[in-house]
Structures are given as structure tokens and as C-alpha cells.
Design a protein around this motif. Sequence first.
Motif, PDB file in Angstrom:
ATOM      1  N   ALA A   1       1.478   5.951 -10.302  1.00 48.66           N
ATOM      2  CA  ALA A   1       0.086   5.799  -9.848  1.00 48.66           C
ATOM      3  C   ALA A   1      -0.388   7.082  -9.184  1.00 48.66           C
ATOM      4  N   GLY A   2      -1.638   7.424  -9.400  1.00 51.86           N
ATOM      5  CA  GLY A   2      -2.225   8.601  -8.772  1.00 51.86           C
ATOM      6  C   GLY A   2      -2.822   8.263  -7.416  1.00 51.86           C
ATOM      7  N   GLY A   3      -3.295   9.283  -6.734  1.00 52.44           N
ATOM      8  CA  GLY A   3      -3.871   9.095  -5.410  1.00 52.44           C
ATOM      9  C   GLY A   3      -5.044   8.139  -5.403  1.00 52.44           C
ATOM     10  N   GLU A   4      -5.889   8.222  -6.433  1.00 52.05           N
ATOM     11  CA  GLU A   4      -7.063   7.345  -6.496  1.00 52.05           C
ATOM     12  C   GLU A   4      -6.653   5.888  -6.634  1.00 52.05           C
ATOM     13  N   GLU A   5      -5.629   5.618  -7.443  1.00 54.46           N
ATOM     14  CA  GLU A   5      -5.181   4.235  -7.635  1.00 54.46           C
ATOM     15  C   GLU A   5      -4.529   3.694  -6.364  1.00 54.46           C
ATOM     16  N   ILE A   6      -3.771   4.538  -5.680  1.00 52.18           N
ATOM     17  CA  ILE A   6      -3.152   4.115  -4.422  1.00 52.18           C
ATOM     18  C   ILE A   6      -4.226   3.810  -3.385  1.00 52.18           C
ATOM     19  N   ALA A   7      -5.218   4.705  -3.278  1.00 51.50           N
ATOM     20  CA  ALA A   7      -6.305   4.489  -2.318  1.00 51.50           C
ATOM     21  C   ALA A   7      -7.064   3.212  -2.635  1.00 51.50           C
ATOM     22  N   ARG A   8      -7.281   2.930  -3.919  1.00 50.93           N
ATOM     23  CA  ARG A   8      -8.006   1.718  -4.311  1.00 50.93           C
ATOM     24  C   ARG A   8      -7.195   0.468  -3.953  1.00 50.93           C
ATOM     25  N   ALA A   9      -5.872   0.511  -4.176  1.00 47.13           N
ATOM     26  CA  ALA A   9      -5.033  -0.637  -3.840  1.00 47.13           C
ATOM     27  C   ALA A   9      -5.037  -0.893  -2.337  1.00 47.13           C
ATOM     28  N   ILE A  10      -4.983   0.169  -1.554  1.00 47.77           N
ATOM     29  CA  ILE A  10      -5.025   0.031  -0.094  1.00 47.77           C
ATOM     30  C   ILE A  10      -6.353  -0.591   0.331  1.00 47.77           C
ATOM     31  N   ALA A  11      -7.450  -0.094  -0.245  1.00 47.71           N
ATOM     32  CA  ALA A  11      -8.769  -0.636   0.093  1.00 47.71           C
ATOM     33  C   ALA A  11      -8.893  -2.093  -0.346  1.00 47.71           C
ATOM     34  N   ASP A  12      -8.324  -2.420  -1.512  1.00 44.97           N
ATOM     35  CA  ASP A  12      -8.417  -3.792  -2.031  1.00 44.97           C
ATOM     36  C   ASP A  12      -7.719  -4.783  -1.109  1.00 44.97           C
ATOM     37  N   VAL A  13      -6.477  -4.458  -0.703  1.00 42.60           N
ATOM     38  CA  VAL A  13      -5.757  -5.420   0.142  1.00 42.60           C
ATOM     39  C   VAL A  13      -6.390  -5.517   1.520  1.00 42.60           C
ATOM     40  N   ARG A  14      -7.001  -4.446   1.979  1.00 44.72           N
ATOM     41  CA  ARG A  14      -7.685  -4.487   3.272  1.00 44.72           C
ATOM     42  C   ARG A  14      -8.908  -5.397   3.214  1.00 44.72           C
ATOM     43  N   SER A  15      -9.525  -5.494   2.028  1.00 43.73           N
ATOM     44  CA  SER A  15     -10.729  -6.328   1.883  1.00 43.73           C
ATOM     45  C   SER A  15     -10.383  -7.759   1.496  1.00 43.73           C
ATOM     46  N   GLY A  16      -9.095  -8.046   1.324  1.00 44.33           N
ATOM     47  CA  GLY A  16      -8.685  -9.398   0.975  1.00 44.33           C
ATOM     48  C   GLY A  16      -8.425  -9.617  -0.496  1.00 44.33           C
ATOM     49  N   ALA A  17      -8.559  -8.561  -1.299  1.00 45.89           N
ATOM     50  CA  ALA A  17      -8.293  -8.676  -2.732  1.00 45.89           C
ATOM     51  C   ALA A  17      -6.840  -8.312  -3.016  1.00 45.89           C
ATOM     52  N   ALA A  18      -6.415  -8.537  -4.244  1.00 43.76           N
ATOM     53  CA  ALA A  18      -5.069  -8.137  -4.657  1.00 43.76           C
ATOM     54  C   ALA A  18      -5.119  -6.703  -5.173  1.00 43.76           C
ATOM     55  N   GLY A  19      -4.176  -5.872  -4.726  1.00 46.29           N
ATOM     56  CA  GLY A  19      -4.128  -4.480  -5.169  1.00 46.29           C
ATOM     57  C   GLY A  19      -3.081  -4.279  -6.240  1.00 46.29           C
ATOM     58  N   LEU A  20      -3.281  -4.895  -7.392  1.00 45.04           N
ATOM     59  CA  LEU A  20      -2.312  -4.848  -8.476  1.00 45.04           C
ATOM     60  C   LEU A  20      -2.745  -3.863  -9.547  1.00 45.04           C
ATOM     61  N   SER A  21      -1.789  -3.092 -10.070  1.00 46.66           N
ATOM     62  CA  SER A  21      -2.112  -2.194 -11.170  1.00 46.66           C
ATOM     63  C   SER A  21      -2.457  -3.022 -12.400  1.00 46.66           C
ATOM     64  N   PRO A  22      -3.217  -2.469 -13.351  1.00 47.76           N
ATOM     65  CA  PRO A  22      -3.572  -3.232 -14.560  1.00 47.76           C
ATOM     66  C   PRO A  22      -2.345  -3.750 -15.307  1.00 47.76           C
ATOM     67  N   GLN A  23      -1.271  -2.931 -15.369  1.00 48.18           N
ATOM     68  CA  GLN A  23      -0.058  -3.365 -16.066  1.00 48.18           C
ATOM     69  C   GLN A  23       0.564  -4.570 -15.384  1.00 48.18           C
TER      70      GLN A  23
END
Length: 238
Positions: free
Chosen positions: A110-132
Motif C-alpha cells: 500500500a502507498g502513503g495515500e492508501e494508508i492515510a485513507r485507511a487511517i481516516a476511514d477507521v477514525r470516521s467509523g468506516a472500515a479501512g480495508l484494501s479493495p483486495q
Amino acid sequence: MSAGTTRVLVADDQTVVREGIVMLLGLLPGIEVVGAAADGEQAVALVERHHPDVVLMDLRMPRVDGVEATRRIRAAHPETEVVVLTTYADDDSLFPALRAGARGYLTKDAGGEEIARAIADVRSGAAGLSPQVQLRLLERLSEGQKASPASPEPAPAPAPAQPAARGAELPDGLTAREAEVLALIAEGLSNTEIAQRLFVSPATVKTHINNLFAKTAVRDRAQAVAYAFRHGITGTHQ
């Protein structure tokens, strides 16, 4: 630290990987690295000391592995979210981590953008799962339904004595709106995206989620996704 900063702890037993992740996170806006652990036992201790918002957790580590560390952290500090960041995406790694309470799961490509998105997702209550990982999760749930010894047709909720309202068709007393929110969670939408889709406020969405979590006895969004597919409450459920 600014109000919008997310405090992150990194746990990885490989020094070069751990230092690389810390360096990468330091370049991302809105993220502050508050500690780095070389194994799961140290990760648990550092969470106790620093109370981070998110832990980026490797799985294969000495003394205490990432799954057990995740379980301990989530039990003692439910406000701290865990995003797994590992080399492995096999079922024996993925599902124990999600059952332990991880809300995010990424592989180390995962790249920096995907890691940052996962962190933001779990902070907002969503699941931070990669597409795979999302795809594998849905495939596994589908396989489980096909392998079930029960009737091949979706099993309805136990019939009430006087079935009449549509709500009676839904399991565990879910309302039609709660089922709709659950289906959107299963699609991977965040609270904000669900609010936009349903033309309601994020606070209303949060209320529906709290209610459906209580009724279905799920602990987090990953379990909610499993529940939704187990009961056929998906995007096709209207």
C-alpha cells in the motif's frame, strides 16, 4: 498538536520497515506518530502510555503477535482503532485479525495515500480495508453461504405469530431503514457517504448504526458486513 491531528502508533518487528513507515507517516498531513513498537507486547504497553487514535499493526511479531495485541488493545482501549499493515492477506491472517477487532487491513504494498485513507476511514467509523481484502471478505462470506448445511435458499427470520409489516421480515427486529443503512455499510460506505445517499444528517446515520449494532450484537463494521451478507441484507435488499 492541532485539533484535526490523528495520533498514530506503529508496530512492526523489522527495524527498517518500522522506521520506513514512521518516516512515511511523518510526511502525511494531519498525522502525528506518537510511538513505534518492535513487537505486540511493546505495542500494548505504548498504547497504554500514549493513547493513540490508531495503531498500524504488523501481524507476525515475536513475544505477542499482532492478532493478540489487537485483541488486548481493543479490549482495554476501545477508542483506539487498529489497522493491520502486513505482508500477508491469506484467510488465516485476515479473519483472525478482523475477529480480534481490527477495523482496517492493508498489505505492505500500500502507498502513503492508501494508508492515510485507511487511517481516516477507521477514525470516521468506516472500515479501512484494501479493495483486495474487501473482495476476499465478500468471497469468503459467499463461500460460507454456499457451504452451509441449511436450505440453499436464504433463510428468513423466524416467522412471527402475526406476520404483516415488512419489518417482520427482517432479522433481530431491524427496521427497514436500519437494514438500508446496514446494506450501505456492507458496500463500504462511510457514515458521511451514507448520510449523503439517504439525504439525512450524519448524526441520524450514527443513531441508526448504534441501534442496529445493538440489535444484531455486532461489535464493529467488519462484523456488520459479515452479518449483512449472512442475512442477505445487501445492496440488492430493498
